[in-house]
Scaffold this motif. Structure first.
Motif, PDB file in Angstrom:
ATOM      1  N   GLY A  56       0.811  -1.212   0.000  1.00 55.07           N
ATOM      2  CA  GLY A  56       0.000   0.000   0.000  1.00 55.07           C
ATOM      3  C   GLY A  56       0.845   1.261   0.000  1.00 55.07           C
ATOM      4  O   GLY A  56       0.526   2.228  -0.684  1.00 55.07           O
ATOM      5  N   ALA A  57       1.944   1.242   0.759  1.00 55.78           N
ATOM      6  CA  ALA A  57       2.808   2.415   0.842  1.00 55.78           C
ATOM      7  C   ALA A  57       3.481   2.701  -0.498  1.00 55.78           C
ATOM      8  O   ALA A  57       3.598   3.867  -0.912  1.00 55.78           O
ATOM      9  CB  ALA A  57       3.871   2.210   1.924  1.00 55.78           C
ATOM     10  N   ILE A  58       3.928   1.657  -1.194  1.00 55.54           N
ATOM     11  CA  ILE A  58       4.541   1.848  -2.510  1.00 55.54           C
ATOM     12  C   ILE A  58       3.514   2.405  -3.487  1.00 55.54           C
ATOM     13  O   ILE A  58       3.807   3.327  -4.261  1.00 55.54           O
ATOM     14  CB  ILE A  58       5.120   0.517  -3.039  1.00 55.54           C
ATOM     15  CG1 ILE A  58       6.301   0.071  -2.176  1.00 55.54           C
ATOM     16  CG2 ILE A  58       5.563   0.672  -4.498  1.00 55.54           C
ATOM     17  CD1 ILE A  58       6.878  -1.278  -2.575  1.00 55.54           C
ATOM     18  N   MET A  59       2.309   1.869  -3.451  1.00 57.37           N
ATOM     19  CA  MET A  59       1.257   2.347  -4.344  1.00 57.37           C
ATOM     20  C   MET A  59       0.948   3.825  -4.097  1.00 57.37           C
ATOM     21  O   MET A  59       0.859   4.623  -5.039  1.00 57.37           O
ATOM     22  CB  MET A  59      -0.012   1.519  -4.161  1.00 57.37           C
ATOM     23  CG  MET A  59      -1.196   2.009  -4.993  1.00 57.37           C
ATOM     24  SD  MET A  59      -2.691   1.012  -4.760  1.00 57.37           S
ATOM     25  CE  MET A  59      -3.106   1.404  -3.043  1.00 57.37           C
ATOM     26  N   VAL A  60       0.791   4.192  -2.840  1.00 60.13           N
ATOM     27  CA  VAL A  60       0.449   5.578  -2.506  1.00 60.13           C
ATOM     28  C   VAL A  60       1.591   6.524  -2.870  1.00 60.13           C
ATOM     29  O   VAL A  60       1.368   7.617  -3.400  1.00 60.13           O
ATOM     30  CB  VAL A  60       0.092   5.693  -1.010  1.00 60.13           C
ATOM     31  CG1 VAL A  60      -0.021   7.165  -0.595  1.00 60.13           C
ATOM     32  CG2 VAL A  60      -1.223   4.976  -0.725  1.00 60.13           C
ATOM     33  N   LEU A  61       2.835   6.118  -2.589  1.00 58.12           N
ATOM     34  CA  LEU A  61       3.979   6.955  -2.944  1.00 58.12           C
ATOM     35  C   LEU A  61       4.033   7.171  -4.449  1.00 58.12           C
ATOM     36  O   LEU A  61       4.216   8.299  -4.929  1.00 58.12           O
ATOM     37  CB  LEU A  61       5.276   6.300  -2.460  1.00 58.12           C
ATOM     38  CG  LEU A  61       6.586   6.993  -2.865  1.00 58.12           C
ATOM     39  CD1 LEU A  61       6.622   8.426  -2.343  1.00 58.12           C
ATOM     40  CD2 LEU A  61       7.789   6.199  -2.360  1.00 58.12           C
ATOM     41  N   SER A  62       3.868   6.103  -5.206  1.00 56.65           N
ATOM     42  CA  SER A  62       3.872   6.212  -6.664  1.00 56.65           C
ATOM     43  C   SER A  62       2.748   7.122  -7.143  1.00 56.65           C
ATOM     44  O   SER A  62       2.951   7.975  -8.025  1.00 56.65           O
ATOM     45  CB  SER A  62       3.715   4.817  -7.279  1.00 56.65           C
ATOM     46  OG  SER A  62       3.549   4.887  -8.677  1.00 56.65           O
ATOM     47  N   MET A  63       1.567   6.965  -6.569  1.00 55.28           N
ATOM     48  CA  MET A  63       0.418   7.776  -6.949  1.00 55.28           C
ATOM     49  C   MET A  63       0.667   9.261  -6.682  1.00 55.28           C
ATOM     50  O   MET A  63       0.374  10.114  -7.527  1.00 55.28           O
ATOM     51  CB  MET A  63      -0.819   7.317  -6.176  1.00 55.28           C
ATOM     52  CG  MET A  63      -2.062   8.172  -6.405  1.00 55.28           C
ATOM     53  SD  MET A  63      -3.488   7.606  -5.451  1.00 55.28           S
ATOM     54  CE  MET A  63      -2.928   7.900  -3.765  1.00 55.28           C
ATOM     55  N   MET A  64       1.200   9.574  -5.503  1.00 58.15           N
ATOM     56  CA  MET A  64       1.414  10.978  -5.156  1.00 58.15           C
ATOM     57  C   MET A  64       2.498  11.609  -6.017  1.00 58.15           C
ATOM     58  O   MET A  64       2.414  12.793  -6.375  1.00 58.15           O
ATOM     59  CB  MET A  64       1.777  11.107  -3.669  1.00 58.15           C
ATOM     60  CG  MET A  64       0.674  10.705  -2.707  1.00 58.15           C
ATOM     61  SD  MET A  64      -0.961  11.406  -3.112  1.00 58.15           S
ATOM     62  CE  MET A  64      -0.616  13.169  -3.082  1.00 58.15           C
ATOM     63  N   VAL A  65       3.523  10.835  -6.378  1.00 57.03           N
ATOM     64  CA  VAL A  65       4.586  11.376  -7.225  1.00 57.03           C
ATOM     65  C   VAL A  65       4.045  11.692  -8.611  1.00 57.03           C
ATOM     66  O   VAL A  65       4.253  12.792  -9.144  1.00 57.03           O
ATOM     67  CB  VAL A  65       5.770  10.397  -7.306  1.00 57.03           C
ATOM     68  CG1 VAL A  65       6.733  10.798  -8.429  1.00 57.03           C
ATOM     69  CG2 VAL A  65       6.514  10.368  -5.973  1.00 57.03           C
ATOM     70  N   MET A  66       3.333  10.735  -9.227  1.00 55.19           N
ATOM     71  CA  MET A  66       2.840  10.986 -10.582  1.00 55.19           C
ATOM     72  C   MET A  66       1.793  12.099 -10.592  1.00 55.19           C
ATOM     73  O   MET A  66       1.751  12.909 -11.520  1.00 55.19           O
ATOM     74  CB  MET A  66       2.299   9.688 -11.213  1.00 55.19           C
ATOM     75  CG  MET A  66       1.143   9.029 -10.521  1.00 55.19           C
ATOM     76  SD  MET A  66       0.536   7.527 -11.413  1.00 55.19           S
ATOM     77  CE  MET A  66       1.851   6.344 -11.119  1.00 55.19           C
ATOM     78  N   ALA A  67       0.961  12.178  -9.551  1.00 52.34           N
ATOM     79  CA  ALA A  67      -0.064  13.225  -9.501  1.00 52.34           C
ATOM     80  C   ALA A  67       0.545  14.595  -9.243  1.00 52.34           C
ATOM     81  O   ALA A  67       0.139  15.595  -9.861  1.00 52.34           O
ATOM     82  CB  ALA A  67      -1.086  12.895  -8.409  1.00 52.34           C
ATOM     83  N   THR A  68       1.516  14.674  -8.345  1.00 52.10           N
ATOM     84  CA  THR A  68       2.153  15.956  -8.033  1.00 52.10           C
ATOM     85  C   THR A  68       2.920  16.500  -9.234  1.00 52.10           C
ATOM     86  O   THR A  68       2.881  17.694  -9.529  1.00 52.10           O
ATOM     87  CB  THR A  68       3.104  15.795  -6.829  1.00 52.10           C
ATOM     88  OG1 THR A  68       2.366  15.312  -5.705  1.00 52.10           O
ATOM     89  CG2 THR A  68       3.747  17.126  -6.470  1.00 52.10           C
ATOM     90  N   LEU A  69       3.608  15.620  -9.944  1.00 54.89           N
ATOM     91  CA  LEU A  69       4.366  16.054 -11.121  1.00 54.89           C
ATOM     92  C   LEU A  69       3.450  16.561 -12.239  1.00 54.89           C
ATOM     93  O   LEU A  69       3.809  17.492 -12.973  1.00 54.89           O
ATOM     94  CB  LEU A  69       5.229  14.899 -11.647  1.00 54.89           C
ATOM     95  CG  LEU A  69       6.401  14.453 -10.764  1.00 54.89           C
ATOM     96  CD1 LEU A  69       7.057  13.215 -11.357  1.00 54.89           C
ATOM     97  CD2 LEU A  69       7.417  15.577 -10.594  1.00 54.89           C
ATOM     98  N   ALA A  70       2.272  15.959 -12.357  1.00 52.90           N
ATOM     99  CA  ALA A  70       1.403  16.269 -13.496  1.00 52.90           C
ATOM    100  C   ALA A  70       0.317  17.294 -13.194  1.00 52.90           C
ATOM    101  O   ALA A  70      -0.356  17.751 -14.122  1.00 52.90           O
ATOM    102  CB  ALA A  70       0.742  14.983 -13.997  1.00 52.90           C
ATOM    103  N   ARG A  71       0.114  17.659 -11.941  1.00 53.34           N
ATOM    104  CA  ARG A  71      -1.005  18.542 -11.614  1.00 53.34           C
ATOM    105  C   ARG A  71      -0.852  19.910 -12.270  1.00 53.34           C
ATOM    106  O   ARG A  71       0.267  20.417 -12.440  1.00 53.34           O
ATOM    107  CB  ARG A  71      -1.130  18.707 -10.102  1.00 53.34           C
ATOM    108  CG  ARG A  71      -0.018  19.479  -9.446  1.00 53.34           C
ATOM    109  CD  ARG A  71      -0.259  19.616  -7.960  1.00 53.34           C
ATOM    110  NE  ARG A  71       0.926  20.162  -7.285  1.00 53.34           N
ATOM    111  CZ  ARG A  71       1.049  20.247  -5.977  1.00 53.34           C
ATOM    112  NH1 ARG A  71       0.077  19.816  -5.189  1.00 53.34           N
ATOM    113  NH2 ARG A  71       2.152  20.756  -5.451  1.00 53.34           N
TER     114      ARG A  71
END
Length: 341
Positions: free
Chosen positions: A91-106
């Motif tokens: 879960g932690a890897i998934m959330v970290l990956s999600m936040m990185v891709m979302a923060t970079l693309a927002r």
């Protein structure tokens, strides 16, 4: 009569001497996904009787959409557990990956496809890190992933500042898997399609390739596999790396499903993924299980949560039901492992 015929006759005679319970034990040992399939059918029937709206097309569409994230994570978890390991950091890897891709693309900060690839690559690297700690430093998988669970969770919170990013601030690429198509009232998202493809690919790899056979061999007995020429450490490293890649894909699915990226998403993802794998018939001791069982297990986990929710049962009782399912599944696995020839 030839020796082969004598052997076959002896085996058939021995089979007939088994009691019905022993024959069932043998069947479940060879096809561990049979018992979870039976449980899933019983659950569907029970919830349909309790609430007729359970089996409607719209309800089934929602159920499958809710299952997609857990089912995706459980693919990677299955690979790890097949090698007699466990991954508490999913879960932690998934959330970290999600936040990185979302923060970079927002807010059009970076092209969606580039942010997506970076996020998935980061998750793959996180899986690789777990694998290196397990194989190179020879640490127990439980301890390694327990530690990286805290590390990756903290990094995700620090990187995102603890704030969520809504779908309207993200590019269509990251939101794409939340879209889909309908068959009447039954709606299928592209995230569900990706999960099905994941299962098809990993199922093929495990059953039809040398790498898949090595995964089972390492889980059954790593030392014996090594002495037989199997590159056990490389297989383990590959398993954790591929698992990380799958968690990155699960992050993409989660953005589409949730309609946002939040560092507090899927708090029970670790427990749910392990539960799905164990209920699906994969042995916690490694070396036995099928990916189809994991898919059935994920459906069971979400069916109980969804069905109990429709009945208005409190969240605490849903957790209780999940705990009972895990204990029963492990007890059945222990019984199956005692099968005698």
């Amino acid at each position: 009569m030839s020796a082969t015929e004598v052997s076959s006759a002896s085996a058939e005679f021995a089979r007939r001497q088994h009691s019905p319970v022993q024959r069932l034990q043998h069947q479940l040992h060879g096809k561990p996904w049979l018992s979870p399939l039976f449980l899933l059918l019983v659950a569907f029937l029970a919830f349909y009787i309790a609430t007729p709206t359970f089996l409607t097309a719209s309800s089934m569409g929602i159920l499958f959409q809710q299952t997609a994230v857990v089912a995706a994570l459980a693919v990677g978890q299955t690979l790890v557990i097949l090698t007699a390991g466990i991954d508490l950091s999913v879960g932690a890897i998934m959330v970290l990956s999600m936040m990185v891709m979302a923060t970079l693309a927002r807010d059009d900060g970076m092209p969606g496809i580039v942010a997506l690839l970076i996020g998935v690559a980061l998750a793959t690297g996180a899986g690789l890190l777990n694998g290196l700690l397990v194989t190179r430093i020879n640490l127990p998988p439980f301890i390694v992933t327990l530690g990286t669970l805290s590390i990756f969770t903290a990094i995700a919170l620090l990187y995102s500042g603890g704030s969520s990013i809504q779908a309207d601030r993200l590019p269509d690429t990251l939101n794409f898997l939340g879209e889909g198509f309908g068959i009447g009232e039954f709606r299928i998202t592209w995230g569900i399609v990706v999960v099905i493809l994941l299962y098809a690919v990993i199922g093929f790899v495990l059953s039809q390739t040398a790498w898949g056979r090595y995964v089972y061999a390492v889980g059954d007995d790593a030392e014996s596999a090594r002495l037989s020429g199997v590159p056990s450490m490389r297989i383990l490293l590959g398993v954790y790396t591929v698992a990380g890649l799958i968690y990155g894909i699960a992050a993409w699915i989660l953005i589409g499903r949730a309609g946002a990226a939040t560092p507090n998403a899927a708090p029970d993802a670790n427990l749910a993924s392990i539960t799905a794998v164990v209920i699906g018939g994969t042995s916690l001791f490694g070396g036995r299980g099928r990916i189809i069982g994991t898919l059935i297990g994920a459906l069971i986990v979400q069916t109980f949560a969804f069905g109990l929710s429709q009945l208005g049962v409190d969240q605490q009782w849903r957790y209780l039901a999940t705990g009972v399912l895990v204990i029963v599944a492990v007890a059945i696995d222990q019984w199956i492992r005692k099968v005698k020839a």
